[in-house]
Design a protein around this motif. Structure first.
Motif, short mmCIF file in Angstrom:
data_model
loop_
_atom_site.label_atom_id
_atom_site.label_comp_id
_atom_site.label_asym_id
_atom_site.label_seq_id
_atom_site.Cartn_x
_atom_site.Cartn_y
_atom_site.Cartn_z
N ASN A 11 1.63 -3.16 6.01
CA ASN A 11 1.24 -4.42 5.36
C ASN A 11 1.52 -4.41 3.87
O ASN A 11 1.90 -5.44 3.29
CB ASN A 11 -0.25 -4.69 5.58
CG ASN A 11 -0.55 -5.11 7.00
OD1 ASN A 11 0.34 -5.55 7.73
ND2 ASN A 11 -1.80 -4.98 7.41
N HIS A 12 1.35 -3.26 3.22
CA HIS A 12 1.42 -3.22 1.76
C HIS A 12 2.76 -2.71 1.24
O HIS A 12 2.90 -2.48 0.04
CB HIS A 12 0.28 -2.37 1.20
CG HIS A 12 -1.06 -2.99 1.43
ND1 HIS A 12 -1.88 -2.60 2.47
CD2 HIS A 12 -1.73 -3.98 0.78
CE1 HIS A 12 -2.99 -3.32 2.43
NE2 HIS A 12 -2.92 -4.15 1.42
N ASN A 13 3.72 -2.54 2.11
CA ASN A 13 5.05 -2.12 1.65
C ASN A 13 6.14 -3.07 2.14
O ASN A 13 7.30 -2.69 2.25
CB ASN A 13 5.33 -0.69 2.11
CG ASN A 13 4.52 0.33 1.34
OD1 ASN A 13 4.87 0.72 0.22
ND2 ASN A 13 3.41 0.78 1.92
N LEU A 14 5.74 -4.30 2.42
CA LEU A 14 6.70 -5.35 2.76
C LEU A 14 7.21 -5.98 1.48
O LEU A 14 6.43 -6.51 0.69
CB LEU A 14 6.03 -6.42 3.64
CG LEU A 14 5.67 -6.01 5.08
CD1 LEU A 14 4.83 -7.09 5.72
CD2 LEU A 14 6.93 -5.76 5.89
N ARG A 15 8.50 -5.92 1.26
CA ARG A 15 9.10 -6.55 0.09
C ARG A 15 10.56 -6.86 0.38
O ARG A 15 11.11 -6.41 1.38
CB ARG A 15 8.94 -5.68 -1.16
CG ARG A 15 9.52 -4.29 -1.08
CD ARG A 15 9.20 -3.53 -2.37
NE ARG A 15 9.86 -2.25 -2.47
CZ ARG A 15 9.40 -1.12 -1.96
NH1 ARG A 15 8.25 -1.13 -1.32
NH2 ARG A 15 10.07 0.01 -2.10
N ARG A 16 11.17 -7.61 -0.51
CA ARG A 16 12.53 -8.07 -0.27
C ARG A 16 13.49 -6.89 -0.07
O ARG A 16 14.32 -6.89 0.83
CB ARG A 16 13.00 -8.94 -1.44
CG ARG A 16 14.34 -9.61 -1.21
CD ARG A 16 14.72 -10.47 -2.40
NE ARG A 16 13.74 -11.52 -2.62
CZ ARG A 16 13.74 -12.68 -1.98
NH1 ARG A 16 14.69 -12.95 -1.09
NH2 ARG A 16 12.82 -13.60 -2.24
N ARG A 17 13.38 -5.88 -0.95
CA ARG A 17 14.21 -4.69 -0.79
C ARG A 17 13.39 -3.66 -0.02
O ARG A 17 12.67 -2.85 -0.59
CB ARG A 17 14.62 -4.15 -2.16
CG ARG A 17 15.67 -3.05 -2.07
CD ARG A 17 16.19 -2.68 -3.44
NE ARG A 17 17.21 -1.65 -3.36
CZ ARG A 17 17.88 -1.19 -4.41
NH1 ARG A 17 17.63 -1.68 -5.63
NH2 ARG A 17 18.80 -0.26 -4.25
N LEU A 18 13.53 -3.69 1.28
CA LEU A 18 12.65 -2.92 2.16
C LEU A 18 12.90 -1.42 2.01
O LEU A 18 14.04 -0.96 1.93
CB LEU A 18 12.88 -3.33 3.61
CG LEU A 18 11.85 -2.89 4.64
CD1 LEU A 18 10.50 -3.52 4.35
CD2 LEU A 18 12.31 -3.28 6.05
N ASP A 19 11.81 -0.66 1.96
CA ASP A 19 11.89 0.79 1.91
C ASP A 19 12.14 1.29 3.33
O ASP A 19 11.21 1.58 4.08
CB ASP A 19 10.58 1.36 1.35
CG ASP A 19 10.65 2.87 1.11
OD1 ASP A 19 11.62 3.49 1.58
OD2 ASP A 19 9.75 3.40 0.46
N THR A 20 13.42 1.39 3.70
CA THR A 20 13.75 1.74 5.08
C THR A 20 13.28 3.16 5.45
O THR A 20 12.88 3.39 6.60
CB THR A 20 15.27 1.63 5.31
OG1 THR A 20 15.94 2.41 4.30
CG2 THR A 20 15.72 0.20 5.21
N ASP A 21 13.33 4.08 4.49
CA ASP A 21 12.86 5.45 4.77
C ASP A 21 11.40 5.44 5.19
O ASP A 21 10.99 6.13 6.13
CB ASP A 21 13.06 6.35 3.54
CG ASP A 21 14.52 6.67 3.30
OD1 ASP A 21 15.30 6.60 4.26
OD2 ASP A 21 14.88 6.95 2.14
N PHE A 22 10.59 4.67 4.47
CA PHE A 22 9.16 4.58 4.77
C PHE A 22 8.95 4.10 6.20
O PHE A 22 8.16 4.68 6.96
CB PHE A 22 8.46 3.66 3.77
CG PHE A 22 7.02 3.42 4.08
CD1 PHE A 22 6.05 4.30 3.63
CD2 PHE A 22 6.62 2.31 4.82
CE1 PHE A 22 4.71 4.08 3.92
CE2 PHE A 22 5.28 2.09 5.10
CZ PHE A 22 4.33 2.98 4.64
N TYR A 23 9.65 3.05 6.60
CA TYR A 23 9.44 2.49 7.93
C TYR A 23 9.98 3.40 9.02
O TYR A 23 9.44 3.42 10.13
CB TYR A 23 10.07 1.09 8.01
CG TYR A 23 9.21 0.06 7.34
CD1 TYR A 23 8.21 -0.61 8.05
CD2 TYR A 23 9.33 -0.20 5.99
CE1 TYR A 23 7.39 -1.53 7.43
CE2 TYR A 23 8.51 -1.10 5.34
CZ TYR A 23 7.54 -1.77 6.08
OH TYR A 23 6.71 -2.67 5.46
N MET A 24 11.01 4.16 8.72
CA MET A 24 11.51 5.13 9.71
C MET A 24 10.47 6.22 9.95
O MET A 24 10.23 6.62 11.09
CB MET A 24 12.82 5.75 9.21
CG MET A 24 14.00 4.81 9.26
SD MET A 24 15.45 5.53 8.49
CE MET A 24 15.71 6.98 9.49
#
Length: 287
Positions: A272-285
């Motif tokens: 919820n708190h790391n949604l942004r336009r330039r997505l942190d793909t490493d975090f979501y992986m």
């Protein structure tokens, strides 16, 4: 004298990490001496430099040769020393979390006449009103949060290496009780710290890297079937303070819960708190 020796060795290893200088310590095995130092030290704050040093030595040129410190982690089974290390880790996690709380106390205020009057700007009329502690403005708050976590977060490196290599360490981390009555267990302190780091992972590249390290540790723990059973067992319930410094808030839960439920909340909150336009793909992986 031993404490000064540990700090001197830590300074040499850290300053010359990308040189051949630390190779001296791979030929002169310091592992037994570090374990003896940890076992003989009563103050958790003095154990911390030894854990920093162990983390650095275990990661020195680890892809180029068989690092002797990493081999030592695999078969280390001294329960007393492992408990000392985990106690130090839990205390450090609590200190790191408290640094976030010192900037913005996120405990929801219970309803009262005074809180209602303060909400609508009539706090001076509240019974027993007194001057509140001054809070930093948004720009100051942002810069203070960006500077966190402090240097103590380096303990995550050696903890990750132990968790990755040693099953005894994993089970002790998940089951070690609190040092004193009313204090959080080391594992609940770690989960609480992770909650705060996840909400502020976007502040800097440094904060993001330590966020990944927290996720790596959780990933290893929940992949172990026997350990996962323990994390879902009612007998392992813990009380964990989750971060509520940024909206949207998860529903507030009071009382003890099984660690697996807390971990699910951590993942939801982190997404919820790391949604942004330039997505942190490493975090979501990693999530």
């Amino acid at each position: 004298m031993r404490r000064k020796a540990v700090r001197a060795t830590l300074s040499i290893t850290a300053a010359g990490f990308h040189t051949a200088l630390p190779s001296y310590f791979t030929h002169r095995d310091l592992f037994p001496s570090l374990m003896k130092y940890i076992h003989d030290t009563d103050d958790s704050a003095q154990v911390l430099p030894a854990l920093y040093l162990l983390g650095l030595l275990a990661n020195y040129n680890k892809f180029e040769f068989q690092n002797p410190y990493r081999l030592r982690l695999d078969d280390f089974v001294n329960d007393a020393i492992i408990r000392d290390m985990i106690t130090c880790f839990g205390t450090t996690c609590q200190d790191i979390r408290d640094a976030y709380i010192a900037i913005q106390d996120d405990i929801p205020e219970a309803w009262s006449l005074g809180s209602t009057l303060r909400t609508i700007g009539l706090g001076v009329l509240a019974p027993g009103s007194r001057p509140t502690t001054p809070t930093p403005n948004p720009d100051e708050t942002k810069s203070l949060f960006t500077a966190l976590p402090g240097p103590e977060i380096g303990v995550l490196l050696s903890t990750y290496d132990f968790v990755n290599a040693n099953k005894v360490f994993c089970f002790q981390l998940a089951s070690l009780p609190a040092a004193t009555k009313g204090a959080p267990t080391p594992f609940s302190a770690y989960l609480s710290m992770t909650s705060y780091i996840l909400q502020h992972a976007h502040r800097s590249a440094r904060s993001a890297l330590y966020t990944y390290l927290c996720l790596f540790i959780l990933h290893i723990l929940v992949e172990d079937k026997e350990l996962l059973k323990r994390l879902c067992n009612d007998e392992s319930k813990v009380s964990v303070r989750l971060c509520r410094q940024r909206q949207p808030f998860l529903p507030q839960v009071t009382g003890d819960r099984v660690p697996s439920a807390v971990i699910l909340d951590l993942m939801v909150d982190g997404i919820n708190h790391n949604l942004r336009r330039r997505l942190d793909t490493d975090f979501y992986m990693y999530v």
